[in-house]
Each structure stands twice: as C-alpha cells, then as structure tokens.
Scaffold this active site. Sequence first.
Site, PDB file in Angstrom:
ATOM      1  N   SER A  20       0.901  -1.278  -0.188  1.00 16.59           N
ATOM      2  CA  SER A  20      -0.093   0.118   0.068  1.00 16.59           C
ATOM      3  C   SER A  20       0.704   1.189   0.099  1.00 16.59           C
ATOM      4  O   SER A  20       1.970   1.312   0.733  1.00 16.59           O
ATOM      5  CB  SER A  20      -0.653   0.167   1.119  1.00 16.59           C
ATOM      6  OG  SER A  20      -1.510   1.280   1.367  1.00 16.59           O
ATOM      7  N   TYR A  77      -1.127  -0.638  10.217  1.00 19.87           N
ATOM      8  CA  TYR A  77      -1.572  -1.131   8.930  1.00 19.87           C
ATOM      9  C   TYR A  77      -0.023  -0.790   8.144  1.00 19.87           C
ATOM     10  O   TYR A  77       0.315  -1.479   7.260  1.00 19.87           O
ATOM     11  CB  TYR A  77      -2.608  -0.331   8.403  1.00 19.87           C
ATOM     12  CG  TYR A  77      -2.942  -0.765   7.118  1.00 19.87           C
ATOM     13  CD1 TYR A  77      -3.615  -1.857   6.735  1.00 19.87           C
ATOM     14  CD2 TYR A  77      -2.785  -0.046   5.830  1.00 19.87           C
ATOM     15  CE1 TYR A  77      -4.055  -2.290   5.441  1.00 19.87           C
ATOM     16  CE2 TYR A  77      -3.111  -0.460   4.607  1.00 19.87           C
ATOM     17  CZ  TYR A  77      -4.020  -1.495   4.477  1.00 19.87           C
ATOM     18  OH  TYR A  77      -4.239  -1.777   3.310  1.00 19.87           O
TER      19      TYR A  77
END
Length: 245
Positions: free
Chosen positions: A144, A157
């Site tokens: 990401s 995350y």
Amino acid sequence: MPEPARPGAALVTGGARGIGAAIVRRLAADGWPVGIGYHSGAAAAEALVAEVEAAGGRAVALGGDIAAPETLEGHFGTLEERYGPVLVLVNNAGVNADNLSPQIKDEDWTRVIDTNLTAAFRATRRAIPPMLRARHGRVVNISSVVGLRANPGQANYAASKAGMIGMTKTIAAEVARRGVTVNAVAPGFIASDMTAALPAELLAHIPARRMGTPEEVAAVVRFLASDEASYVTGATFTVDGGISA
C-alpha cells in the site's frame, strides 16, 4: 476465452472481492487455474468460481483464516493435488484496525501484522521451494502507499505494508538467479467497499482527481505474473494516481 492452461496454479489470498477478485479474473484469463482464498466471503468466492468457469477457466474457493498456518497448508495442498505446484502467489489478504497510536490495542496490532505480513511471509516461504525446483515462479505482494508515506491513524497497517516491501526486496535478491521474481504493488485509494465511506474532498489530494479501480491494480499484477516480467524483481509499483509522487 482464456489462454491455454498453465503447468501449475496461482493462489490469490483475499481473492473473493475487490482487488483480489479482479486479480483472479486476470490470471484465470491468462490460463492459470486459480485458488481463491477467502475468510468470510464464501458466497462471493463461490460466485467468482462460477464466473471464471463460465468463461472457460478453472478456479477453486479456499476458505479459512490466512493467519493460521494450517489454513495456508490446506490451500497449497489442494492446489498441488488438483493442478500442480503454485507458480504464481499473490499475497493480497489484509485487514485494518485503525486508530491513533496511543489507542491501538495489542490485539489490534497483532491481528493486522499476523494477517497482512506474517501470513504473506509464510505463504511465500511455502511457495518458494517448488518455484525454485521449477526454475520459474512469481510472487506479488499487495502492499500500500501507506507503507511508503505517513497516514495518521494507521501505524499497525503501515508497519505491515512497509514490512511487505522490505520482505519483497530481500526475498527477491535470494531467489533471482533461479528464475523466481518477487515484487510488490502499492495501491493508493482504490474504489471498494472499504473506501466507499471516505469523504469526497479526499479526491482533491489525488493528482489524478479520482480513485483507482481494482482492474487497474490487477493489470499491474498480471504483468508481473507474466513471462514478460522475467527481469523485473525486487521492485515496488505504485498504483495511486500520483499521490505518492
């Protein structure tokens, strides 16, 4: 119509919806029998199997918690028995548990790291030996842009996705001489159930002024899984409309 069948299989974790489902469709169209890993989306996974088969491809739904080692072993065992070794692995499964760092609970840190990073490592570790024996393999880790730039409220995350990039580079260097490539794809804001609730003003911060589509991410994965990408390894490809530029 799909391409001719490949001598082996592909496994896409988190493959029932969104980016994962788009990747499954692309790989199946290229002739790969695809294992569709899922945790809670049984109906979506079975519907995707039916869609792939209706288009002339092959797929199987593989349920379970990817953070559990026995789940991964079951996925690989099923695919090896039906189709041969897993020669394309896409580590796409992921969860988030967002909060500012002082409020992140230990269990939320552990769950995100175990699902997003540790499971990806275990799957890669399991896939690599058959790939080395075949002198051909493709591992694609779905990271990401949060692993590349700050995004307050996502320390767990971000750590998992940055860890995937570091893991990608290291394993790529270990296996490159045997015809196995390991790359990462770092999507930005992609239209999905997860991003549906994001405020519209967010688009003003994306140079492209729009969200991406799962198909745009899948197109990059498809290239990295192809023979044309045999000299591409250890790289991270952003698919983010310029937000990380």
